[in-house]
Motif scaffolding. Structure first.
Motif, mmCIF file in Angstrom:
data_model
loop_
_atom_site.group_PDB
_atom_site.id
_atom_site.type_symbol
_atom_site.label_atom_id
_atom_site.label_comp_id
_atom_site.label_asym_id
_atom_site.label_seq_id
_atom_site.Cartn_x
_atom_site.Cartn_y
_atom_site.Cartn_z
ATOM 1 N N ASN A 230 1.539 8.594 -4.222
ATOM 2 C CA ASN A 230 0.299 9.657 -2.729
ATOM 3 C C ASN A 230 0.720 10.267 -2.675
ATOM 4 O O ASN A 230 1.917 10.842 -1.461
ATOM 5 N N MET A 231 0.079 11.771 -3.150
ATOM 6 C CA MET A 231 0.810 13.068 -2.038
ATOM 7 C C MET A 231 0.372 13.265 -0.671
ATOM 8 O O MET A 231 0.928 13.720 0.128
ATOM 9 N N GLY A 232 -1.045 12.441 -0.597
ATOM 10 C CA GLY A 232 -1.275 12.575 0.526
ATOM 11 C C GLY A 232 0.087 11.813 1.741
ATOM 12 O O GLY A 232 -0.307 12.549 2.846
ATOM 13 N N PHE A 233 1.071 11.268 1.470
ATOM 14 C CA PHE A 233 1.460 10.768 2.251
ATOM 15 C C PHE A 233 2.520 11.504 2.807
ATOM 16 O O PHE A 233 3.189 11.304 3.842
ATOM 17 N N LEU A 234 2.781 12.957 1.859
ATOM 18 C CA LEU A 234 3.608 13.533 2.394
ATOM 19 C C LEU A 234 3.109 14.775 2.791
ATOM 20 O O LEU A 234 3.670 15.321 3.185
ATOM 21 N N LEU A 235 2.071 14.742 2.628
ATOM 22 C CA LEU A 235 1.239 16.084 2.880
ATOM 23 C C LEU A 235 0.501 15.846 4.380
ATOM 24 O O LEU A 235 0.014 16.613 5.078
ATOM 25 N N ASN A 236 -0.445 15.139 4.894
ATOM 26 C CA ASN A 236 -0.969 14.107 5.479
ATOM 27 C C ASN A 236 -0.742 14.183 7.062
ATOM 28 O O ASN A 236 0.935 13.555 6.931
ATOM 29 N N GLY A 237 -1.737 14.457 8.244
ATOM 30 C CA GLY A 237 -0.759 13.765 9.742
ATOM 31 C C GLY A 237 -0.989 12.255 9.524
ATOM 32 O O GLY A 237 -1.402 11.465 8.878
ATOM 33 N N ASP A 238 -0.616 11.874 11.322
ATOM 34 C CA ASP A 238 -0.726 10.636 11.362
ATOM 35 C C ASP A 238 -2.557 9.929 11.414
ATOM 36 O O ASP A 238 -3.131 11.073 11.354
ATOM 37 N N SER A 239 -2.356 8.711 11.097
ATOM 38 C CA SER A 239 -3.931 8.372 11.361
ATOM 39 C C SER A 239 -3.666 6.941 11.772
ATOM 40 O O SER A 239 -2.881 6.010 11.233
ATOM 41 N N ARG A 240 -5.121 6.733 11.896
ATOM 42 C CA ARG A 240 -5.105 4.715 12.095
ATOM 43 C C ARG A 240 -4.645 4.175 11.221
ATOM 44 O O ARG A 240 -5.269 3.010 11.411
ATOM 45 N N ASP A 241 -5.439 5.037 10.147
ATOM 46 C CA ASP A 241 -5.798 4.273 8.912
ATOM 47 C C ASP A 241 -5.077 4.363 7.951
ATOM 48 O O ASP A 241 -4.299 5.338 7.990
ATOM 49 N N ALA A 242 -3.373 2.999 7.260
ATOM 50 C CA ALA A 242 -2.931 3.146 7.367
ATOM 51 C C ALA A 242 -2.736 3.475 5.924
ATOM 52 O O ALA A 242 -2.400 4.673 5.082
ATOM 53 N N GLU A 243 -3.922 3.647 4.574
ATOM 54 C CA GLU A 243 -3.831 4.133 3.587
ATOM 55 C C GLU A 243 -4.234 5.919 4.062
ATOM 56 O O GLU A 243 -4.308 6.643 2.946
#
Length: 407
Positions: free
Chosen positions: A168-181
């Motif tokens: 899950n590269m998005g866990f290290l690159l994405n910002g916060d979100s109300r959707d856990a995924e």
């Protein structure tokens, strides 16, 4: 001799007590790291479901990713009949499934005339359940809010090799979100980096200069003694007081941007200044007087003696104080809450004045979320924070070794 035997016995007792304390400390640390790793390792992986997209579905969608997703979820499994069943089947994929369709299919040239294979991210409920073992077995697995029908579909998808777990590269690159995924630590990690850069630049320069003045140039009088006592007292002041100070001065007084890394770094710099000043003064005192006397004897001025000879030799100890101060600043939450860095920030900051959050604040926000998926996200963020702290300390240690001089 009875007295000698008693001393040896006491020495062995204290040696064994110290060894037991070290072993117990290492055991507690290992247990803590193991428990965090077990809970948070799943955050670095994501569950995906394979679908075959027909060319007619792409044409019917006419460039609309939402319509294409409805076609995929409504026609991929002929056993899914009825509006209620189709809604439940649609909830097997995550909130960012449309974005992936838009990036990989909509507006892209398709090289084949047959169905297009695409892996869509699963929803957070499906993701957590699959990581817990759902698919290989259904007994003893906490399915959360999944219905029995959804559990049966997941079992069938697993049997057909249509479910996989990928990094899950998005866990290290994405910002916060109300959707856990969708949620990631990228924004908080960047915010912490910007905040620590501001904190280090301000606190280290000001702290070292203050320590040099107090130790080498300041007259020894009541005013200096009063200043030294207050610096020592500031080192033990609760961190939230510095947050209130930053709120009153930087935000209300100077009108600096709220929730920005600039203000966060300035507040943390105020908090770490006493630690750096005290450590720098101790390091300056450790330099032998013969270094100063030799430089003065060769004709160097007082300023040349201090900055050409004393400060370079004391620099490793000053960096040690900076390490301690920055490590404390990295884990602080209360001062940042007071200046608004607790706000929901979806986009990673691009400059020091953009709204941002920090890793400790992000962990605090996720730990308060009721969704199961945020539990592993919280532990995963703690793991990232620990690695970030280790890398920061490693860089500081390398710098200290580089500037260290022996005499």
């Amino acid at each position: 001799m009875p007295g000698l035997k008693k001393r040896y016995k006491t020495e062995r007792f204290f040696r064994m007590t110290g060894l037991a304390a070290i072993v117990a400390s290492l055991g507690f640390l290992a247990f803590l790291m193991l428990s965090i790793s077990i809970q948070g390792m799943g955050a670095f992986f994501k569950t995906e479901i394979r679908f075959e997209v027909e060319q007619t579905w792409i044409e019917d969608a006419a460039g609309d990713s939402y319509s294409l997703l409805r076609n995929i979820m409504g026609n991929s499994d002929p056993t899914v009949i009825g509006r209620t069943a189709k809604r439940e089947y649609r909830r097997l994929v995550g909130a960012d499934a449309e974005e992936k369709l838009r990036n990989e299919i909509i507006g892209q040239e398709i090289a084949t005339d047959g169905p297009v294979v695409i892996w869509l991210p699963a929803s957070d409920d499906v993701d957590v359940a699959v990581k817990d073992g759902l698919g290989t077995t259904a007994s003893g697995v906490d399915t959360g809010q999944l219905s029995q029908r959804q559990v049966d579909w997941i079992m069938g998808l697993t049997a057909g090799n249509r479910i996989r777990t990928d990094f899950n590269m998005g866990f290290l690159l994405n910002g916060d979100s109300r959707d856990a995924e969708r949620a990631g630590v990228g924004g908080a990690l960047l915010g912490s980096l910007f905040t620590l850069i501001i904190c280090f630049v301000l606190s280290f320069f000001v702290g070292v200069m203050a320590a040099v003045y107090l130790e080498e140039f300041a007259p020894k009088n009541k005013a200096t003694l009063f200043l030294e006592v207050n610096i020592n007292n500031l080192a033990s002041v609760p961190s939230i007081i510095f947050g209130l100070l930053g709120l009153a001065i930087f935000l209300n007084g100077f009108g600096l941007p709220r929730s920005s890394s600039l203000v966060g770094g300035m507040v943390l710099a105020l908090m770490t200044l006493p630690t750096i000043i005290i450590a720098s003064r101790v390091s300056l005192r450790s330099i032998p007087p013969s270094i100063r006397e030799a430089a003065l004897g060769l004709g160097a001025t007082r300023v040349q003696t201090v900055f050409h000879h004393v400060v370079p030799l004391a620099l490793p100890g000053m960096l040690t104080g900076a390490i301690l101060g920055m490590a404390r600043a990295l884990g602080e939450t209360a001062p940042l809450l007071m200046i608004g860095m607790v706000a929901f920030i979806a986009d990673p900051p691009s400059s020091f004045t953009d709204p941002a959050t920090a890793m400790p604040v992000q962990i605090f926000l996720w730990s308060d979320s009721p969704e199961r998926a945020f539990t592993e996200k919280t532990a995963g963020a703690i793991m990232v924070l620990i690695v970030f702290l280790i890398l920061m300390n490693l860089a500081a240690v390398l710098l200290r070794k580089k500037f260290e001089k022996k005499w």
